[in-house]
Design a protein around this motif. Structure first.
Motif, mmCIF file in Angstrom:
data_model
loop_
_atom_site.group_PDB
_atom_site.id
_atom_site.type_symbol
_atom_site.label_atom_id
_atom_site.label_comp_id
_atom_site.label_asym_id
_atom_site.label_seq_id
_atom_site.Cartn_x
_atom_site.Cartn_y
_atom_site.Cartn_z
ATOM 1 N N ASP A 125 0.768 -1.061 -0.022
ATOM 2 C CA ASP A 125 0.015 0.132 0.088
ATOM 3 C C ASP A 125 0.775 1.331 -0.249
ATOM 4 O O ASP A 125 0.543 2.203 0.432
ATOM 5 N N ASP A 128 0.587 4.433 2.565
ATOM 6 C CA ASP A 128 -0.729 4.725 3.239
ATOM 7 C C ASP A 128 -0.669 4.342 4.672
ATOM 8 O O ASP A 128 -1.050 4.986 5.667
ATOM 9 N N THR A 129 -0.020 3.108 5.011
ATOM 10 C CA THR A 129 0.236 2.658 6.376
ATOM 11 C C THR A 129 1.345 2.696 7.168
ATOM 12 O O THR A 129 1.643 1.968 8.102
ATOM 13 N N ARG A 176 2.573 11.588 1.798
ATOM 14 C CA ARG A 176 1.426 10.765 1.506
ATOM 15 C C ARG A 176 0.379 11.416 0.471
ATOM 16 O O ARG A 176 -0.008 10.920 -0.250
ATOM 17 N N ALA A 186 -1.113 3.624 -4.113
ATOM 18 C CA ALA A 186 -2.003 4.070 -3.095
ATOM 19 C C ALA A 186 -3.109 2.895 -2.619
ATOM 20 O O ALA A 186 -3.199 1.948 -3.497
ATOM 21 N N SER A 187 -3.554 3.090 -1.369
ATOM 22 C CA SER A 187 -4.529 2.027 -1.147
ATOM 23 C C SER A 187 -5.938 2.202 -2.051
ATOM 24 O O SER A 187 -6.188 3.119 -2.538
ATOM 25 N N SER A 190 -8.192 5.291 -1.097
ATOM 26 C CA SER A 190 -7.670 6.568 -1.514
ATOM 27 C C SER A 190 -7.463 6.659 -3.168
ATOM 28 O O SER A 190 -7.757 7.540 -3.860
#
Length: 194
Positions: A125, A128-129, A176, A186-187, A190
């Protein structure tokens, strides 16, 4: 000449054709701009210096050339001396004093932005995390993103007077919003909203 972000992008793209170098400039710009807002400084000026810090790397890829051989180009194009000095200050091998908050911030964001980008490239991802704990773990692996100078990462946070975990979190937060521009996946959420 008024130093604007638009003009800095023109100079960068005139001399830098490689997408990875342009992405690095964008990552450093985002991180430096985040700190400009945090410190209530001139965000436009900080963006300009960050975008230009490696503008000559493609044409001057060695330490005996970069960035010192780029400085005359910037001066010929009419960039103010404050911008030129900011660009020169990120290069430790020149031994210049980082006597302004902008110079210390650029130095602190340069290597770390590149390292965080590398961390994002190996995650499903992207960033993102991504959390500081994961970045610190990767920093301890010398074979991962081996070109990133770890000492510069630690020294940069210390020069800003910011805890390393906080610094990492700030840079991740800055990067981000432009993850797609940086080539980071990106996830799903998003991608649907972005």
């Amino acid at each position: 000449m008024e130093p604007t972000r638009e003009r800095a992008w023109e100079t960068l793209t005139k001399y830098t054709k490689a997408e990875p170098l342009r992405r690095h400039a964008l990552a450093v710009e985002a991180s430096t701009a985040w700190y400009a807002r945090h410190f209530d400084e001139d965000e436009e000026r900080w963006r300009v210096v960050a975008l230009l810090h490696d503008f000559d790397y493609e044409i001057h890829p060695t330490l005996d050339q970069h960035p010192q051989d780029g400085a005359p180009i910037l001066r010929e194009e009419g960039w103010p001396e404050e911008v030129v000095e900011g660009v020169l200050s990120h290069a430790s091998h020149l031994g210049l004093e980082r006597d302004t908050l902008l110079k210390r911030t650029l130095f602190a964001c340069d290597e770390l932005s590149g390292f965080i980008h590398a961390c994002g490239l190996v995650r499903p991802d992207g960033i993102d995390t991504l959390e500081p704990k994961s970045v610190r773990k990767k920093l301890k692996q010398p074979s991962f993103a081996a070109g990133v100078n770890r000492d510069d990462v630690y020294e940069g946070a210390e020069a800003l007077g910011v805890d390393l975990d906080e610094h990492i979190a700030f840079v991740i937060a800055a990067m981000r919003p432009i993850a797609a521009d940086l080539g980071l996946r990106a996830s799903e959420s998003s991608q649907q909203t972005g």
